[in-house]
Design a protein around this motif. Structure first.
Motif, short mmCIF file in Angstrom:
data_model
loop_
_atom_site.label_atom_id
_atom_site.label_comp_id
_atom_site.label_asym_id
_atom_site.label_seq_id
_atom_site.Cartn_x
_atom_site.Cartn_y
_atom_site.Cartn_z
N PHE A 194 0.82 -1.21 0.00
CA PHE A 194 0.00 0.00 0.00
C PHE A 194 0.86 1.26 0.00
O PHE A 194 0.53 2.26 -0.65
CB PHE A 194 -0.93 0.01 1.21
N ALA A 195 1.99 1.22 0.74
CA ALA A 195 2.87 2.38 0.78
C ALA A 195 3.41 2.69 -0.60
O ALA A 195 3.41 3.84 -1.06
CB ALA A 195 4.02 2.12 1.76
N ARG A 196 3.87 1.67 -1.30
CA ARG A 196 4.45 1.87 -2.63
C ARG A 196 3.37 2.18 -3.68
O ARG A 196 3.60 2.93 -4.62
CB ARG A 196 5.28 0.66 -3.04
N PHE A 197 2.19 1.61 -3.51
CA PHE A 197 1.07 1.88 -4.42
C PHE A 197 0.74 3.38 -4.38
O PHE A 197 0.62 4.04 -5.41
CB PHE A 197 -0.13 1.04 -4.00
N HIS A 198 0.59 3.91 -3.18
CA HIS A 198 0.32 5.34 -3.04
C HIS A 198 1.45 6.16 -3.65
O HIS A 198 1.21 7.13 -4.39
CB HIS A 198 0.15 5.69 -1.55
N GLY A 199 2.69 5.76 -3.37
CA GLY A 199 3.83 6.47 -3.92
C GLY A 199 3.84 6.45 -5.44
O GLY A 199 4.16 7.47 -6.09
N LYS A 200 3.51 5.31 -6.03
CA LYS A 200 3.48 5.21 -7.48
C LYS A 200 2.44 6.16 -8.10
O LYS A 200 2.69 6.80 -9.12
CB LYS A 200 3.16 3.76 -7.90
N ILE A 201 1.28 6.24 -7.45
CA ILE A 201 0.23 7.13 -7.96
C ILE A 201 0.71 8.58 -7.92
O ILE A 201 0.57 9.33 -8.91
CB ILE A 201 -1.05 6.98 -7.13
N VAL A 202 1.30 8.99 -6.81
CA VAL A 202 1.78 10.38 -6.67
C VAL A 202 2.86 10.69 -7.71
O VAL A 202 2.79 11.70 -8.41
CB VAL A 202 2.31 10.63 -5.25
N GLU A 203 3.84 9.80 -7.82
CA GLU A 203 4.94 10.04 -8.77
C GLU A 203 4.43 10.06 -10.21
O GLU A 203 4.91 10.84 -11.04
CB GLU A 203 6.03 8.99 -8.59
N PHE A 204 3.47 9.19 -10.53
CA PHE A 204 2.91 9.15 -11.88
C PHE A 204 2.18 10.44 -12.21
O PHE A 204 2.34 11.01 -13.30
CB PHE A 204 1.96 7.97 -12.01
N MET A 205 1.40 10.94 -11.26
CA MET A 205 0.59 12.13 -11.51
C MET A 205 1.42 13.40 -11.49
O MET A 205 1.01 14.43 -12.05
CB MET A 205 -0.54 12.22 -10.48
N LYS A 206 2.58 13.37 -10.86
CA LYS A 206 3.45 14.57 -10.82
C LYS A 206 4.23 14.73 -12.12
O LYS A 206 4.76 15.82 -12.38
CB LYS A 206 4.42 14.45 -9.65
N LYS A 207 4.31 13.69 -12.92
CA LYS A 207 5.10 13.76 -14.17
C LYS A 207 4.40 14.61 -15.21
O LYS A 207 3.21 14.66 -15.29
CB LYS A 207 5.32 12.33 -14.71
#
Length: 207
Positions: A194-207
């Motif tokens: 869950f920690a990495r899932f949330h991180g992936k979403i944030v990093e993806f949307m910041k690009k």
């Protein structure tokens, strides 16, 4: 990108190597009181500003400790966290939160083991996202953090929710229902997933 549940979304994001060179659990200093401070400071500001505030304290102190913050004068702390914005308000809330942690749990380790979402949400200035960030990244609980990035990504793909908890439960459900396909990838740790899932979403949307 197409997906019909959160498991399929996670797989789509996993293949993009979004967390390369990031900490294992994405949020820096996982499992420490600094996460609690960061979760409060990140409200209504950019993470880069939070990092400046966090680092200002660490220029003269080894790390953030709940006992230290509980004893500070609000004006003094406000000056330290100024880069994060709303510093007078956040200063008072961090000091009150720290004192309540010590009053109700004795120390930070006991807080990590025993705090629940209800207690966090009862604290002034702690909403759903902040509470879940603390539970996931400071306490290592099996809970998914969802935020404005999550909402925008899901809305873009036709998923809209009436509440924060409804969106969070949707994100958790698809992963949990397919955990047998993921457990070895995430070291049998749903919290790590869950920690990495949330991180992936944030990093993806910041690009």
């Amino acid at each position: 990108m197409e997906f019909s549940n959160s498991y399929e979304l996670l797989i789509e994001l996993k293949n993009k190597n979004l967390l390369e060179n990031k900490p294992k659990y994405w949020w820096p200093n996982f499992g420490t009181f600094e996460v609690v401070v960061g979760a409060v400071l990140t409200q209504n500001t950019r993470w880069e500003n939070v990092e400046k505030a966090l680092n200002q304290w660490k220029m003269e102190n080894e790390n953030w400790r709940v006992e230290d913050i509980a004893s500070l004068d609000p004006v003094f702390l406000a000056e330290i966290i100024k880069p994060a914005g709303f510093y007078n308000q956040k200063s008072k809330r961090l000091i009150a939160l720290s004192r309540n942690i010590l009053r109700d749990f004795g120390d930070f380790e006991s807080f990590k083991e025993n705090v629940d979402r209800e207690w966090l949400l009862a604290q002034k200035g702690i909403g759903f996202e902040t509470a879940d960030s603390i539970l996931c990244y400071a306490c290592g609980r099996e809970i998914m953090v969802v935020d404005a990035y999550t909402r925008r990504l899901l809305k873009k793909h036709g998923y809209e929710f009436e509440s924060y908890d409804e969106m969070r439960e949707w994100c958790e459900r698809g992963v949990e229902e397919n955990w047998d396909k993921l457990d070895s990838i995430y070291e049998n740790s749903l919290n790590l997933c869950f920690a990495r899932f949330h991180g992936k979403i944030v990093e993806f949307m910041k690009k």
